[in-house]
Design a protein around this motif. Structure first.
Motif: not given
Length: 123
Positions: A48-74
Motif C-alpha cells: 500500500x506504500x512505495x513507488x511503482x511503475x504501473x500500467x496506465x491509460x495509454x492515450x494520456x500524457x502525464x505532462x508534469x510530476x505531481x499529478x494526482x493519479x487515480x485507479x480507473x474503476x473500469x
C-alpha cells in the motif's frame, strides 16, 4: 504503544478477481499493488506504500510530476481522470501519450473521495 498492531504497508486480502503481480487492486476502500498473482477468492498480499511503475491509460500524457493519479474503476489502470475513480497517489515522472506505464508514488491513504466525487455527491 500498547494498541499498535502492525506497520501494514503490506496487507493480505481476498482477491476480488484474478490478479497478476503488479496489478492495481481495489478491495472496498483499500487499494494496493498485488505482490503476487492470485485467483479470484484467494488470498493476495497488497503493498500500500512505495513507488511503482504501473500500467496506465495509454492515450494520456502525464505532462508534469505531481499529478494526482487515480485507479480507473473500469480498467484497473492508473489514470489522471478523477470522475468517480479513487485516488491512489501522484506521478513522479512525465509519461508520454502514448505510453503503457507511468511512475506512481502511492499515497498510502485510500478510500478518500476525490474532489470530483465530493462535488458529484458520491462521497
Amino acid at each position: 504503544m500498547k494498541n499498535f498492531i502492525a506497520e501494514s504497508d503490506i496487507v493480505e486480502v481476498t482477491a476480488p478477481a484474478d490478479v497478476a503481480s503488479g496489478d492495481i487492486v481495489a478491495v472496498g476502500g483499500l487499494i494496493g499493488i498485488a505482490v503476487s498473482s492470485a485467483l479470484s477468492g484467494k488470498t493476495v498480499a497488497l503493498k500500500t506504500t512505495g513507488t511503482f511503475e504501473l500500467k496506465k491509460t495509454s492515450n494520456q500524457a502525464w505532462s508534469s510530476a505531481g499529478l494526482t493519479i487515480y485507479r480507473d474503476a473500469s480498467t484497473g489502470l492508473a489514470t489522471t481522470t478523477a470522475s468517480t475513480n479513487p485516488p491512489i497517489g501522484v506521478n513522479l515522472a512525465v509519461a508520454a501519450n502514448p505510453s503503457a506505464t507511468g511512475t506512481v508514488r502511492l499515497n498510502g491513504v485510500f478510500g478518500l473521495p476525490s474532489a470530483a466525487q465530493m462535488a458529484a455527491g458520491d462521497a
